[in-house]
Scaffold this active site. Structure first.
Site, PDB file in Angstrom:
ATOM      1  CE  LYS A 112      -0.282 -11.939 -12.143  1.00 23.01           C
ATOM      2  NZ  LYS A 112       0.731 -12.828 -12.738  1.00 23.01           N
ATOM      3  CB  SER A 134       3.366  -6.683  -4.623  1.00 21.13           C
ATOM      4  OG  SER A 134       2.583  -6.129  -5.650  1.00 21.13           O
TER       5      SER A 134
HETATM    6  N1  PMP Z   1       2.030  -8.168  -7.248  1.00 23.12           N
HETATM    7  C1  PMP Z   1       0.762  -8.590  -7.270  1.00 23.12           C
HETATM    8  C2  PMP Z   1      -0.263  -7.860  -6.472  1.00 23.12           C
HETATM    9  C3  PMP Z   1       0.422  -9.722  -8.042  1.00 23.12           C
HETATM   10  O1  PMP Z   1      -0.846 -10.157  -8.050  1.00 23.12           O
HETATM   11  C4  PMP Z   1       1.441 -10.398  -8.751  1.00 23.12           C
HETATM   12  C5  PMP Z   1       1.103 -11.636  -9.525  1.00 23.12           C
HETATM   13  N2  PMP Z   1       1.174 -12.831  -8.778  1.00 23.12           N
HETATM   14  C6  PMP Z   1       2.753  -9.920  -8.680  1.00 23.12           C
HETATM   15  C7  PMP Z   1       2.999  -8.797  -7.919  1.00 23.12           C
HETATM   16  C8  PMP Z   1       3.897 -10.613  -9.364  1.00 23.12           C
HETATM   17  O2  PMP Z   1       3.855 -10.581 -10.754  1.00 23.12           O
HETATM   18  P1  PMP Z   1       4.346 -11.819 -11.650  1.00 23.12           P
HETATM   19  O3  PMP Z   1       3.354 -12.926 -11.461  1.00 23.12           O
HETATM   20  O4  PMP Z   1       4.366 -11.287 -13.030  1.00 23.12           O
HETATM   21  O5  PMP Z   1       5.701 -12.242 -11.178  1.00 23.12           O
END
Ligand code: PMP
Length: 308
Positions: free
Chosen positions: A41, A254
């Site tokens: 991010k 994630s």
């Molecule tokens: N993994 C984590 C730890 C995140 O903070 C995010 C963002 N919400 C994502 C995956 C997913 O990424 P995106 O928002 O680009 O779909």
């Protein structure tokens, strides 16, 4: 004006998963925890805030507001601190202590939204507050700069780091990674498949969301994805642990979700290259208890918490 810190971001490394790549297939991971606040991010915060500043939307009197599970809030908090702009972040009650304390350290004000509403509740509360006109909300779910950050950053980096990409796998949160990196990868490798790792409705995996859960981010376009693969919390925790024990990578949950889907796709292939994105490292999830003890207990503990 006094000299200011640079907001430029260095490319993050791509590593081959030596222990986990199945025979004939190369599985690579892009380690986004090498960015300044430790997650993907930073790319989005820099892109959204630099764009707003260039458009003259950020001045000394501006009050920024953002709904965030943590990573975007933390990345925005760093820039807001550097620029001396007050930031308020709306996050669900029960978000992990590490996230709350990090934002406080960077001088951010936190407002809690009702826990049962999860990430959607944070978006709702922030939208209500923004309606007063007192705040500038850059809104990562609707801001094209989110996608552009992953096109120009994540995606363009991948195509210079790898000679070939057959499949890109990424978790689905705002959709920024999949939309942006997906476009850059397809531009260089037109036959590449873009695959989303998505939790089933009701299972909370940090940073990810189900598109069936009632809110579809405006930046997300399902037509630009070839496949959506569901991944459960249990599988996610298993694969997050596997990354640590097999590859020595201490990753956030994630990453485990993305790995599970990347390996599933890789096992269907005879040869080729799969690349996946690992959004953040494990440190700020230690208090969630997912790394140690029996798997069943870890799943139960994680199910009780707001992880996104
Ligand atoms: N993994 C984590 C730890 C995140 O903070 C995010 C963002 N919400 C994502 C995956 C997913 O990424 P995106 O928002 O680009 O779909």
């Amino acid at each position: 004006m006094p000299p200011q810190a640079s907001t430029a971001l260095a490319p993050t490394p791509v590593v081959r998963l030596e222990a986990l790549s199945p025979p004939g297939v190369d599985v690579y991971a892009k380690l986004e925890w090498f960015l300044p606040t430790g997650s993907l991010k930073d790319r989005v915060a820099v892109a959204m805030m630099e764009k707003a500043r260039a458009e003259g939307l950020i001045s000394p009197g501006t009050r920024l507001l953002e709904p965030s599970s943590g990573n975007t809030g933390i990345a925005m908090a760093r820039l807001a601190m550097l620029w001396g702009v007050p930031l308020t972040v709306v996050m669900p009650e029960g978000s992990s202590t590490e996230r709350i304390e990090t934002m406080k350290t960077f001088g951010t004000r936190i407002i809690f939204s009702p826990q049962p509403e999860g990430a959607n509740g944070a978006v709702r509360v922030a939208e209500e507050m923004a309606a007063s006109g007192d705040y500038l909300m850059l809104h990562q779910y609707a801001n094209p700069a989110n996608v552009e950050a992953h096109y120009a950053g994540t995606g363009r980096e991948i195509v210079t780091q790898l000679d070939r990409v057959d499949v890109l796998v990424a978790g689905l949160g705002t959709g920024g990674t999949l939309m942006g990196a997906g476009a850059a990868v397809r531009e260089s490798f037109p036959r590449a498949q873009v695959v989303a790792a998505e939790p089933p409705v009701g299972e909370l995996i940090t940073g990810l969301r189900s598109m069936e859960a009632g809110y579809i981010p405006p930046i997300f376009d399902a037509d630009r994805i070839d496949r959506r693969v569901l991944v459960r919390l249990r599988t996610t925790i298993e694969h997050t642990r596997l990354l640590l024990t097999a590859e020595g990578l201490f990753a956030g949950p994630s990453c485990g979700a993305a790995l599970a889907v990347a390996l599933r796709v890789a096992r269907e292939m005879r040869s080729g290259t799969v690349v996946t994105i690992f959004p953040d490292a494990g440190w700020k999830y230690l208090s969630t208890g997912i790394y140690t003890g029996p798997l069943d207990q870890a799943v139960d503990r994680a199910s009780d918490q707001i992880l996104w």
